[in-house]
Design an enzyme around this catalytic site. Structure first.
Site, PDB file in Angstrom:
ATOM      1  N   ALA B  28       1.698  -0.379  11.076  1.00  0.00           N
ATOM      2  CA  ALA B  28       1.509   0.441  11.854  1.00  0.00           C
ATOM      3  C   ALA B  28       2.018   0.923  11.730  1.00  0.00           C
ATOM      4  O   ALA B  28       2.820   1.868  12.858  1.00  0.00           O
ATOM      5  CB  ALA B  28       1.154  -0.506  12.737  1.00  0.00           C
ATOM      6  N   CYS B  30       1.877   4.618  12.871  1.00  0.00           N
ATOM      7  CA  CYS B  30       1.560   5.294  13.907  1.00  0.00           C
ATOM      8  C   CYS B  30       1.898   4.409  15.254  1.00  0.00           C
ATOM      9  O   CYS B  30       2.228   5.100  16.559  1.00  0.00           O
ATOM     10  CB  CYS B  30      -0.296   5.688  14.099  1.00  0.00           C
ATOM     11  SG  CYS B  30      -0.279   6.274  12.819  1.00  0.00           S
ATOM     12  N   ALA B 280      -3.440   9.914  10.211  1.00  0.00           N
ATOM     13  CA  ALA B 280      -4.339   8.570   9.551  1.00  0.00           C
ATOM     14  C   ALA B 280      -5.380   8.336   8.876  1.00  0.00           C
ATOM     15  O   ALA B 280      -5.598   7.196   8.130  1.00  0.00           O
ATOM     16  CB  ALA B 280      -3.436   7.275  10.936  1.00  0.00           C
TER      17      ALA B 280
END
Lengths: 535, 535
Positions: B28, B30, B280
């Site tokens: 992940a 972000c 993303a």
């Protein structure tokens, strides 16, 4: 008022008279239920503009407690009656804008006059007054106003029962999407009676159609509205079968000097027949457009989508466009998608599950409607889809939308993109089955395969479903070759992977759309809709 | 990974090998800053999929700690090196997908090697470790990652200074829109240095370009990223001037058997030149599209809009499309609108003010960009505008959007509709003046009139502005006939009414766009951007 103030900005010289039967102009209709529950504490907060302030700023002659009682379209005059003195006056007009609104329906049943309704500030005052000494309330009607009042009377400490004649709450949703609302209401201690009607209202109780009596110190009738078009009808203006004033795209009625806007007007609807669509946003928009037309800078109105949202006991339910129910009733060829994504990245705290539904034209891939229910983020997704509809973006096109992502706001693949991906898969030939089609398919000989884990399967599964967890499916696929198989998981995502896998092994595979969660909601909602069930 | 898993769903028979230099796939990215601040408590939450689990479910040969070190496009082979053993292997391919990403830039200055960067889990671990005994942190860079780290290190108890070389934080916003972020940071006790650079990093302090020294137990370099395209360059693939791998709409590089996606790729941008746009959502989308193309079901990618959002100390800043700054630098004829609406109906508790900006093509009314900053509802409005842009909806068309309204979610006239109305007014000939144009107009002889109340005027006003409250303007308008007047209020709405009124009295009137609030933000931001000011 939006027509009057806009017209003033366009034309400083026009003489503008506003006639209002009630005591207030420009009050916060949509806030009224929240004053009942004390969320909006101060009554004054609901009065957005006083007649005097509006009059002063915009040079308007605002006359409250003054009713327009007749229109002479030939002479171009309106007769206005001062409700305090009874005095009448004929007022000449060059252009007339009608904005009479819609009034709450009052069902024809014994004691109906005992039921309260909610339309304006005076009604709000009456409900608050009645609630003061009440312990029990019955709300007839499970639409927007019924649910908002149910929540607020519950918040005010009353024991609340919602009596809904239809098989579900909130008819603007499909039944499986509406189910969480009834479920939430019951979890919070409200009583919900579906497929049920009031037969009579007595001083401290109501009688239901099946004879049951419910205590009711307070009864609210929130069973819909009807356009107040009597004045327009008497003036000879065209109205439709439901009483809605007929207007063109510029809000002009059948008389060239008369415009009409708001809840009394029949509106063109995207991909459907004209309808009333009593929503504040449209009323505001059309008020401005009527002024533009009168001032000679006419813009046509866009067809109505009926975008709406409600907050209910912590849930948000939002909708746009047409329902699967309505479209199937019309025999339209449609494609339906259900998903249950998280409202933001699951790894960021506070993510909650959304239920989304997308309804597409089977041929053109045009978006016909969408529904969203969840704790957070439902209204954002419906706003995006409403915008996509207005822009002619197709279902597959949702995959291409570039939406703002940081983990507290969404996902790198936003729930909206995911809907586009599912549609893309279906357009590329992947098969899916709706929750309400499962039993028919089973009867036709389709096997049902649960690709979730053994633990999920044991915690609850579709009767007769065979367990084949996704991660073991590759080794078992060969044995299913040539068979017809409906696969399902919890939400449809593993089911998609399984469907693709099985197809490539020569299995005729279809994915249960929305998975176990949609199937379960649909089944529970259907059971709930049967009246007089024993439980 | 989105390319690999999509390809498997499309082709069960393909042999798919994934080479990853690091230890993790599908983590992940972000979320990394939020683990530093403890918002995401568990490190494991950031590991979305393990290589083993992905391999098992999708039949992938996932090799971590294995670096692709050479591509022979003629022979269609990749050389992979096992980073543990140093062993090398040549792997043949029919189709190759490059997704090398971008690496944090490291400025060329003494001690630069002491600066930490944030790209992956190992970097996150290093920052957390360094923060454990640190009391002071300097973040070089005020972009997305810099601000997220600043917030999280502040939350972890460090005294944080942001050193930003540009004149504002978050260069994807225009300067007046970015100002609230710096303001908020200072209110919360962070130090923000704009138009300032690091000259050197020493063990416990940094030296700024102007010689000032700041204590810094921990220094993070977050001054942007550069595409990791060395492998592609060595293989003879085309890259652009910034090193971005050049691809067509189907993600295919200059070699027909090689595709590329993600932060290393130059992307077509709506209404602009190709750019890197390291986001993303696009990386995910393009991964899927590359797999589609390889499997023979190619769909072209839509041009990038650069939709992005950040949460920063309780504020949300979101953006889509191009900035006023960039468009003016290109000499584009644009129309700009600022508004400051409430995020939901003001009469419902908890409403907060949004600042919105909309940038339009002056000729076609096409939406070129939008920015939103506020406590709540900013990302929703940007998502709606991004969707409108994708659907070709013009500025005026925003007035027609039907967005979900209940008082806790929006307004009957949503902030988006309001932008459309303002644009409609400008298209119909109403004049407006931007905050940065005011002084030039004043020098040209325009009078400045404040139409707010006397109390508002006294609490702060534009130098030389004459007070003429809106509600008294009608009586004074005659005396302004023939004059050139800029009117302003707090946000632009009363100014609009005043402008219309004055125009009709023969005054050449223009409304200060965004009113006092935008003017003040722009002026404060401009002052803030001057380096070495004494304060």
């Amino acid at each position: 008022m939006s027509a009057a103030t806009r017209l003033r900005r366009l034309d400083e010289r026009a003489r503008i008279i506003v006639l209002e039967r009630g005591a207030d102009v420009s009050f916060a209709n949509c806030g009224l239920p929240y004053h009942v529950g004390g969320v909006i504490e101060q009554r004054e907060a609901l009065v957005l503009q006083t007649p005097a302030a509006l009059g002063a700023r915009f040079g308007l002659d605002v006359r409250v407690r003054t009713e327009a009682i007749a229109i002479d379209t030939a002479a171009r005059t309106v007769t206005a009656r001062d409700l305090a003195t009874g005095e009448e006056e004929r007022i000449a007009y060059d252009a007339l804008v009608l904005s009479p609104g819609a009034s709450p329906k009052r069902p024809d049943l014994p004691g109906a006059e005992r039921g309260l309704v909610l339309r304006d500030l005076a009604d709000t005052d009456a409900i608050i007054e009645a609630a003061r000494d009440a312990r029990t309330a019955v709300i007839a009607g499970g639409g927007y106003i019924g649910l908002e009042l149910a929540e607020n009377l519950h918040a005010a400490g009353l024991a609340v029962t919602i009596v809904q004649s239809g098989p579900q709450l909130l008819g603007s949703l499909d039944i499986e999407m509406a189910h969480p609302l009834a479920q939430r209401a019951r979890e919070r201690g409200l009583d919900v009676r579906l497929s049920q009607r009031l037969a009579a209202i007595e001083p401290t109780e109501v009688v239901l159609a099946d004879g049951e009596r419910l205590p009711a110190d307070l009864v609210v009738l929130a069973v819909g509205v009807e356009p107040e078009s009597a004045l327009a009808v008497a003036a000879g203006l065209a109205v439709d079968a439901r009483g809605g004033i007929v207007v063109d795209a510029f809000q002009r009625t059948s008389d060239p000097a008369v415009w009409a806007v708001g809840d009394a007007v029949a509106k063109p609807v995207l991909d459907g027949e004209d309808a009333l669509v009593p929503l504040a946003g449209l009323a505001n928009r059309h008020g401005r457009l009527a002024a533009d037309a009168i001032a000679g800078v006419a813009h046509p109105a866009a067809p109505a989508l009926g975008t709406a949202v409600i907050g209910f006991l912590g849930l948000t339910a939002a909708t746009v466009g047409r329902t699967e129910r309505a479209l199937r009733a019309e025999g339209r060829a449609i494609r339906v998608i259900h998903t249950h994504p998280m409202d933001h990245a699951g790894y960021y705290p506070g993510a909650t599950m959304l239920s989304l539904k997308l309804i597409l034209d089977a041929e053109t891939d045009a978006i016909l409607g969408a529904q969203a229910v969840g704790e957070n983020g439902a209204e954002k997704r419906i706003d995006v889809i409403a915008t996509a509809m207005a822009g002619g973006i197709t279902g597959r096109g949702l995959a291409d939308l570039e939406l703002a992502y940081a983990p507290q706001y969404g996902s790198a693949k936003d729930p909206i993109n995911l809907l586009g991906y599912v549609d893309d898969n279906l357009l590329d030939g992947e098969l899916s089955v709706q929750w309400h089609e499962l039993e028919r398919r089973r009867a036709e000989g389709w096997r049902i395969v649960d690709v979730r884990t053994a633990a999920e399967h044991e915690a609850g599964s579709i009767e007769g479903a065979e367990l084949m967890p996704l991660d073991e499916l590759r080794t078992r696929a060969e044995r299913l070759r040539g068979e017809r198989v409906i696969v399902h998981c919890k939400v449809g995502q593993r089911g998609h992977t399984a469907t693709r896998l099985l197809q490539q092994y020569g299995v005729i595979a279809a994915n249960l759309d929305g998975g176990w969660l949609t199937w379960q909601a649909g089944r529970a909602a259907t059971a709930d809709a049967v009246p007089n069930k024993e439980d």
